[in-house]
Scaffold this motif. Structure first.
Motif, PDB file in Angstrom:
ATOM      1  N   SER B  68       0.850  -1.192   0.000  1.00 56.71           N
ATOM      2  CA  SER B  68       0.000   0.000   0.000  1.00 56.71           C
ATOM      3  C   SER B  68       0.885   1.241   0.000  1.00 56.71           C
ATOM      4  CB  SER B  68      -0.915  -0.015   1.227  1.00 56.71           C
ATOM      5  OG  SER B  68      -1.772   1.105   1.224  1.00 56.71           O
ATOM      6  N   PRO B  69       1.157   1.799  -1.171  1.00 58.06           N
ATOM      7  CA  PRO B  69       2.018   2.995  -1.226  1.00 58.06           C
ATOM      8  C   PRO B  69       1.353   4.230  -0.621  1.00 58.06           C
ATOM      9  CG  PRO B  69       1.138   2.455  -3.396  1.00 58.06           C
ATOM     10  CD  PRO B  69       0.755   1.328  -2.495  1.00 58.06           C
ATOM     11  N   ASP B  70       0.035   4.266  -0.678  1.00 56.86           N
ATOM     12  CA  ASP B  70      -0.730   5.331  -0.035  1.00 56.86           C
ATOM     13  C   ASP B  70      -2.126   4.788   0.206  1.00 56.86           C
ATOM     14  OD1 ASP B  70      -0.509   6.566  -3.255  1.00 56.86           O
ATOM     15  OD2 ASP B  70      -2.443   5.913  -2.434  1.00 56.86           O
ATOM     16  N   LYS B  71      -2.959   5.537   0.911  1.00 55.64           N
ATOM     17  CA  LYS B  71      -4.221   4.935   1.327  1.00 55.64           C
ATOM     18  C   LYS B  71      -5.214   4.766   0.187  1.00 55.64           C
ATOM     19  CE  LYS B  71      -7.055   8.789   2.950  1.00 55.64           C
ATOM     20  NZ  LYS B  71      -7.801   9.326   4.115  1.00 55.64           N
ATOM     21  N   ALA B  72      -4.897   5.304  -0.982  1.00 56.84           N
ATOM     22  CA  ALA B  72      -5.777   5.141  -2.134  1.00 56.84           C
ATOM     23  C   ALA B  72      -5.418   3.929  -2.978  1.00 56.84           C
ATOM     24  CB  ALA B  72      -5.749   6.394  -3.003  1.00 56.84           C
ATOM     25  N   HIS B  73      -4.306   3.285  -2.663  1.00 55.06           N
ATOM     26  CA  HIS B  73      -3.833   2.170  -3.467  1.00 55.06           C
ATOM     27  C   HIS B  73      -3.495   0.966  -2.594  1.00 55.06           C
ATOM     28  CE1 HIS B  73      -3.015   5.684  -6.041  1.00 55.06           C
ATOM     29  NE2 HIS B  73      -3.194   4.860  -7.053  1.00 55.06           N
ATOM     30  N   LEU B  74      -3.888  -0.207  -3.073  1.00 58.04           N
ATOM     31  CA  LEU B  74      -3.488  -1.453  -2.426  1.00 58.04           C
ATOM     32  C   LEU B  74      -3.237  -2.471  -3.526  1.00 58.04           C
ATOM     33  CD1 LEU B  74      -2.950  -3.062   0.126  1.00 58.04           C
ATOM     34  CD2 LEU B  74      -5.363  -3.765   0.126  1.00 58.04           C
ATOM     35  N   ASN B  75      -1.969  -2.746  -3.767  1.00 53.68           N
ATOM     36  CA  ASN B  75      -1.590  -3.657  -4.827  1.00 53.68           C
ATOM     37  C   ASN B  75      -1.318  -5.040  -4.245  1.00 53.68           C
ATOM     38  OD1 ASN B  75      -1.702  -1.408  -6.567  1.00 53.68           O
ATOM     39  ND2 ASN B  75       0.418  -0.890  -6.082  1.00 53.68           N
ATOM     40  N   LEU B  76      -1.508  -6.047  -5.074  1.00 58.06           N
ATOM     41  CA  LEU B  76      -1.287  -7.432  -4.648  1.00 58.06           C
ATOM     42  C   LEU B  76      -0.227  -8.047  -5.550  1.00 58.06           C
ATOM     43  CD1 LEU B  76      -2.233  -9.726  -2.749  1.00 58.06           C
ATOM     44  CD2 LEU B  76      -3.853 -10.391  -4.542  1.00 58.06           C
ATOM     45  N   HIS B  77       0.866  -8.440  -4.942  1.00 55.00           N
ATOM     46  CA  HIS B  77       1.938  -9.082  -5.702  1.00 55.00           C
ATOM     47  C   HIS B  77       1.959 -10.566  -5.356  1.00 55.00           C
ATOM     48  CE1 HIS B  77       5.556  -9.073  -8.118  1.00 55.00           C
ATOM     49  NE2 HIS B  77       6.087  -9.882  -7.233  1.00 55.00           N
ATOM     50  N   ILE B  78       2.071 -11.387  -6.389  1.00 52.59           N
ATOM     51  CA  ILE B  78       2.068 -12.835  -6.183  1.00 52.59           C
ATOM     52  C   ILE B  78       3.325 -13.429  -6.806  1.00 52.59           C
ATOM     53  CG2 ILE B  78       0.702 -14.947  -6.298  1.00 52.59           C
ATOM     54  CD1 ILE B  78      -1.652 -13.174  -7.271  1.00 52.59           C
ATOM     55  N   ASN B  79       4.104 -14.098  -5.990  1.00 51.80           N
ATOM     56  CA  ASN B  79       5.332 -14.749  -6.460  1.00 51.80           C
ATOM     57  C   ASN B  79       5.060 -16.219  -6.775  1.00 51.80           C
ATOM     58  OD1 ASN B  79       7.041 -12.501  -6.190  1.00 51.80           O
ATOM     59  ND2 ASN B  79       7.309 -12.914  -4.007  1.00 51.80           N
ATOM     60  N   SER B  80       5.846 -16.750  -7.694  1.00 53.15           N
ATOM     61  CA  SER B  80       5.836 -18.197  -7.977  1.00 53.15           C
ATOM     62  C   SER B  80       4.413 -18.743  -8.101  1.00 53.15           C
ATOM     63  CB  SER B  80       6.574 -18.955  -6.863  1.00 53.15           C
ATOM     64  OG  SER B  80       7.895 -18.486  -6.737  1.00 53.15           O
ATOM     65  N   LEU B  81       3.691 -18.210  -9.044  1.00 53.03           N
ATOM     66  CA  LEU B  81       2.283 -18.561  -9.203  1.00 53.03           C
ATOM     67  C   LEU B  81       2.071 -20.065  -9.360  1.00 53.03           C
ATOM     68  CD1 LEU B  81       1.280 -15.508 -11.312  1.00 53.03           C
ATOM     69  CD2 LEU B  81      -0.076 -16.380  -9.392  1.00 53.03           C
ATOM     70  N   GLU B  82       0.990 -20.537  -8.746  1.00 51.65           N
ATOM     71  CA  GLU B  82       0.614 -21.949  -8.795  1.00 51.65           C
ATOM     72  C   GLU B  82      -0.769 -22.083  -9.421  1.00 51.65           C
ATOM     73  OE1 GLU B  82       0.782 -23.387  -4.815  1.00 51.65           O
ATOM     74  OE2 GLU B  82       2.957 -23.049  -4.602  1.00 51.65           O
ATOM     75  N   LEU B  83      -1.064 -23.301  -9.878  1.00 48.75           N
ATOM     76  CA  LEU B  83      -2.358 -23.545 -10.519  1.00 48.75           C
ATOM     77  C   LEU B  83      -3.515 -23.157  -9.599  1.00 48.75           C
ATOM     78  CD1 LEU B  83      -1.762 -27.022 -12.226  1.00 48.75           C
ATOM     79  CD2 LEU B  83      -1.814 -24.775 -13.318  1.00 48.75           C
ATOM     80  N   GLY B  84      -3.352 -23.432  -8.309  1.00 47.53           N
ATOM     81  CA  GLY B  84      -4.418 -23.159  -7.348  1.00 47.53           C
ATOM     82  C   GLY B  84      -4.660 -21.680  -7.086  1.00 47.53           C
ATOM     83  N   ASP B  85      -3.793 -20.846  -7.634  1.00 45.79           N
ATOM     84  CA  ASP B  85      -3.993 -19.404  -7.480  1.00 45.79           C
ATOM     85  C   ASP B  85      -5.027 -18.876  -8.464  1.00 45.79           C
ATOM     86  OD1 ASP B  85      -0.419 -18.941  -6.967  1.00 45.79           O
ATOM     87  OD2 ASP B  85      -2.012 -19.436  -5.526  1.00 45.79           O
ATOM     88  N   SER B  86      -5.413 -19.697  -9.417  1.00 45.50           N
ATOM     89  CA  SER B  86      -6.424 -19.280 -10.398  1.00 45.50           C
ATOM     90  C   SER B  86      -7.734 -18.964  -9.675  1.00 45.50           C
ATOM     91  CB  SER B  86      -6.667 -20.376 -11.428  1.00 45.50           C
ATOM     92  OG  SER B  86      -5.514 -20.594 -12.210  1.00 45.50           O
ATOM     93  N   ALA B  87      -8.215 -17.761  -9.874  1.00 46.38           N
ATOM     94  CA  ALA B  87      -9.407 -17.298  -9.169  1.00 46.38           C
ATOM     95  C   ALA B  87      -9.714 -15.894  -9.659  1.00 46.38           C
ATOM     96  CB  ALA B  87      -9.192 -17.281  -7.658  1.00 46.38           C
ATOM     97  N   VAL B  88     -10.793 -15.341  -9.128  1.00 47.63           N
ATOM     98  CA  VAL B  88     -11.068 -13.924  -9.346  1.00 47.63           C
ATOM     99  C   VAL B  88     -10.698 -13.192  -8.066  1.00 47.63           C
ATOM    100  CG1 VAL B  88     -12.762 -12.171  -9.939  1.00 47.63           C
ATOM    101  CG2 VAL B  88     -12.948 -14.461 -10.927  1.00 47.63           C
ATOM    102  N   TYR B  89      -9.900 -12.160  -8.186  1.00 46.10           N
ATOM    103  CA  TYR B  89      -9.446 -11.396  -7.032  1.00 46.10           C
ATOM    104  C   TYR B  89     -10.169 -10.046  -7.040  1.00 46.10           C
ATOM    105  CZ  TYR B  89      -5.891 -14.934  -6.481  1.00 46.10           C
ATOM    106  OH  TYR B  89      -5.256 -16.139  -6.287  1.00 46.10           O
ATOM    107  N   PHE B  90     -10.806  -9.757  -5.912  1.00 38.50           N
ATOM    108  CA  PHE B  90     -11.541  -8.508  -5.781  1.00 38.50           C
ATOM    109  C   PHE B  90     -10.861  -7.601  -4.774  1.00 38.50           C
ATOM    110  CE2 PHE B  90     -15.283  -9.052  -8.304  1.00 38.50           C
ATOM    111  CZ  PHE B  90     -15.535 -10.405  -8.321  1.00 38.50           C
ATOM    112  N   CYS B  91     -10.753  -6.349  -5.157  1.00 41.68           N
ATOM    113  CA  CYS B  91     -10.325  -5.313  -4.249  1.00 41.68           C
ATOM    114  C   CYS B  91     -11.579  -4.609  -3.732  1.00 41.68           C
ATOM    115  CB  CYS B  91      -9.437  -4.333  -5.008  1.00 41.68           C
ATOM    116  SG  CYS B  91      -8.873  -2.929  -4.055  1.00 41.68           S
ATOM    117  N   ALA B  92     -11.534  -4.123  -2.517  1.00 41.87           N
ATOM    118  CA  ALA B  92     -12.667  -3.388  -1.955  1.00 41.87           C
ATOM    119  C   ALA B  92     -12.131  -2.292  -1.052  1.00 41.87           C
ATOM    120  CB  ALA B  92     -13.595  -4.310  -1.169  1.00 41.87           C
ATOM    121  N   SER B  93     -12.976  -1.308  -0.787  1.00 37.15           N
ATOM    122  CA  SER B  93     -12.600  -0.263   0.160  1.00 37.15           C
ATOM    123  C   SER B  93     -13.806   0.090   1.008  1.00 37.15           C
ATOM    124  CB  SER B  93     -12.078   0.975  -0.564  1.00 37.15           C
ATOM    125  OG  SER B  93     -13.127   1.673  -1.209  1.00 37.15           O
ATOM    126  N   SER B  94     -13.547   0.650   2.172  1.00 44.59           N
ATOM    127  CA  SER B  94     -14.611   1.119   3.052  1.00 44.59           C
ATOM    128  C   SER B  94     -14.132   2.366   3.771  1.00 44.59           C
ATOM    129  CB  SER B  94     -15.014   0.033   4.048  1.00 44.59           C
ATOM    130  OG  SER B  94     -13.948  -0.277   4.908  1.00 44.59           O
TER     131      SER B  94
END
Lengths: 113, 116
Positions: B68-94
């Motif tokens: 999270s470089p600032d409160k308006a951004h939240l990035n997701l980094h994934i290393n060494s991707l695996e088959l089981g990582d296949s999915a839909v990823y949702f970001c949300a804020s409140s």
């Protein structure tokens, strides 16, 4: 910790028929309850919520849900569904500090003409 | 004027690669989340940040690292991707966490990750 159970994974219904989507929760603390709707290929949108006050809450598009503390339920109802209501519906629970949201597994509502 | 945006919308990659998903919200919210939705539509929280501070870190492999470089951004980094990582990823804020005010989560459109 809280948990949410949506007993029906799919609910097929004809247009203009009534529908009820069931949601039960478990928690050892006071909770807030939510229903979210997910249209195909979209993110989740809040449909309605119970935070406090009247146990019957309504959305702008005709859905309503009733918080029943004794039965730990928050079922979603609509007296007459439209084709456009076809979507996935998720029940969610949060503790009153909003520390975590827990979502149910979703119920796919399929409205047929 | 999208409230919560995610890029990319679709991500197809090979096993073992490293990839990032970006999330931005223009709602002025303090709290942001990452959720994973599997093939059975089960939605599970992964992380939550409040004002750039990590406050929820569920049991997620350490190959997943939020930033999270600032409160308006939240990035997701994934290393060494695996088959089981296949999915839909949702970001949300409140708006905020641990407040008595109404606290709705606003969701992004999702990123469909497919690992081959």
């Amino acid at each position: 910790a809280q948990s949410v159970t949506q007993l029906d994974s799919q609910v097929p219904v004809f247009e203009e028929a009534p529908v009820e989507l069931r949601c039960n929760y478990s928690s050892s603390v006071s909770v807030y309850l939510f229903w979210y709707v997910q249209y195909p290929n979209q993110g989740l949108q809040l449909l309605l919520k119970y935070l406090s006050g009247s146990t019957l809450v309504e959305s702008i598009n005709g859905f309503e849900a009733e918080f029943n503390k004794s039965q730990t339920s928050f079922h979603l109802r609509k007296p007459s569904v439209h084709i456009s209501d076809t979507a996935e519906y998720f029940c969610a629970v949060s503790d009153v500090n909003f520390n975590k949201f827990y979502f149910g597994s979703g119920t796919k509502l399929n409205v047929k003409p | 004027d999208t409230a919560v945006s995610q890029t990319p919308k679709y991500l197809v990659t090979q096993m073992g690669n490293d990839k990032s998903i970006k999330c931005e919200q223009n709602l002025g919210h303090d709290t942001m989340y990452w959720y994973k939705q599997d093939s059975k539509k089960f939605l599970k929280i992964m992380f939550s940040y409040n004002n750039k501070e990590l406050i929820i870190n569920e049991t997620v492999p350490n190959r997943f690292s939020p930033k999270s470089p600032d409160k308006a951004h939240l990035n997701l980094h994934i290393n060494s991707l695996e088959l089981g990582d296949s999915a839909v990823y949702f970001c949300a804020s409140s708006p905020a966490i641990r407040t008595s005010s109404y606290n709705e989560q606003f969701f992004g459109p999702g990123t469909r990750l497919t690992v081959l």
